[in-house]
Design an enzyme around this catalytic site. Structure first.
Site, PDB file in Angstrom:
ATOM      1  N   ASP A 135       0.856  -1.188   0.007  1.00  0.00           N
ATOM      2  CA  ASP A 135       0.039   0.027   0.116  1.00  0.00           C
ATOM      3  C   ASP A 135       0.904   1.319   0.049  1.00  0.00           C
ATOM      4  OD1 ASP A 135      -2.497  -1.233  -0.040  1.00  0.00           O
ATOM      5  OD2 ASP A 135      -2.656  -1.335   2.128  1.00  0.00           O
ATOM      6  N   ARG A 185      -2.287  -0.644  -8.665  1.00  0.00           N
ATOM      7  CA  ARG A 185      -3.413  -0.510  -8.267  1.00  0.00           C
ATOM      8  C   ARG A 185      -3.479   1.159  -8.022  1.00  0.00           C
ATOM      9  NH1 ARG A 185      -4.035  -1.421  -2.221  1.00  0.00           N
ATOM     10  NH2 ARG A 185      -4.377  -3.790  -2.929  1.00  0.00           N
TER      11      ARG A 185
END
Length: 308
Positions: A135, A185
């Site tokens: 992330d 992402r």
């Protein structure tokens, strides 16, 4: 602007105490978080996989300043990956990890400790037969995060990266990461950032998102379109068609508990749909970002909190 203010206020100790001790909090937390423990996470994963959804699991925690806590987070991910493999879920589920939870902010050798912990999680993912994604957090950690991704991809080329369209630099980062096999992402971003490095107006963030999508979908990598915004989903579908993409070379992603019917609709349409599934007792930071993103949730929470 309001969301940024809320995130700044949420760091105050008395606000954290008020939110975490309020009886109403648990009802909203349960909407966004699968549960506090591994069993709850595996149960939710099983349920989502049965609906034809893919999953990425986040063991909640961030801003770790204790080496033992960082190691415990690493071990929790290893246990999670072992659990996915033993239950036959590794084909449907991967994991998402935060370097701040793995010790990046430790005063001594934090960057190396976080990298090594992330490497151990990647090794466990490989054994389980699945993947992992690192992330992205605040803008101050972008360069160090991408450096870890680059280093670990030498051994684990499937390791995913996350980029935030709210940051002014991201279109360039997309171009750098749009390589064969590169899993990226794209999110809008959920952190309070200064105007010097980030767009503040929603329209500017949206325009950046579409530009970045164009770069990723035109390239040879594997884009992961993470948004709940119908306009962004429509833009992604148009770009998918324009660039001749097929359902197996990209995916859509949404957060657990948000637009559930739309998640199932996208999966039923033949597209790959992955749910970001957080779990764990350290839910405060994640929960406050979800409130900051969705004024309707914040209004409900505030009414409930102050009408006790």
């Amino acid at each position: 602007m309001f969301g940024s203010t809320l995130l700044a206020v949420s760091r105050r100790p008395h606000v954290r105490h008020l939110v975490t001790t309020a009886p109403v909090t648990r009802r909203l937390v349960d909407r966004f978080v699968a549960g506090d423990d591994l069993a709850s996470a595996l149960a939710a994963t099983t349920e989502l996989a049965a609906k034809g959804l893919l999953i990425t699991l986040d063991h909640l925690g961030e801003d770790t300043l204790d080496a033992a806590q960082a190691a415990a987070c690493r071990d929790a991910y290893v246990d999670l990956l072992d659990g996915l493999a033993s239950r036959g879920l590794a084909g449907s589920a991967e994991v998402s990890i935060k370097l701040s939870a793995l010790g990046r902010a430790l005063p001594r050798d934090g960057a190396a400790i976080a990298r090594d912990n992330a490497a151990a999680i990647c090794a466990a993912a490989a054994r389980a037969g699945t993947t992992a994604t690192i992330d992205m957090e605040e803008h101050t950690g972008v360069d160090s995060t991408l450096a870890v991704v680059t280093e670990l991809r030498a051994e684990y080329p499937w390791l995913g990266a996350v980029l935030q369209s709210a940051l002014r630099r991201t279109e360039s980062d997309c171009a750098d990461l749009a390589r064969p096999g590169s899993r990226v992402r794209l999110v809008k971003g959920a952190y309070a950032e200064p105007a010097s490095v980030a767009f503040s107006a929603k329209a500017d963030v949206d325009e950046s998102y579409v530009r970045c999508l164009g770069v990723l979908l035109a390239g040879p990598g594997y884009p992961m379109v993470a948004t709940h915004d119908a306009a962004m989903i429509d833009a992604a579908r148009a770009l998918v068609a324009e660039h001749g993409r097929t359902p197996d070379d990209h995916e859509f992603q949404m957060l657990y508990g948000i637009r559930v019917a739309e998640q199932e609709r996208i999966a039923a349409s033949g597209s790959q749909m992955r749910v970001y599934l957080p779990y764990g007792a350290d839910w405060y930071g994640y929960f406050m970002r979800r409130l900051a993103e969705r004024p309707a949730n914040l209004a409900f929470f505030a009414r409930s909190l102050f009408s006790r």
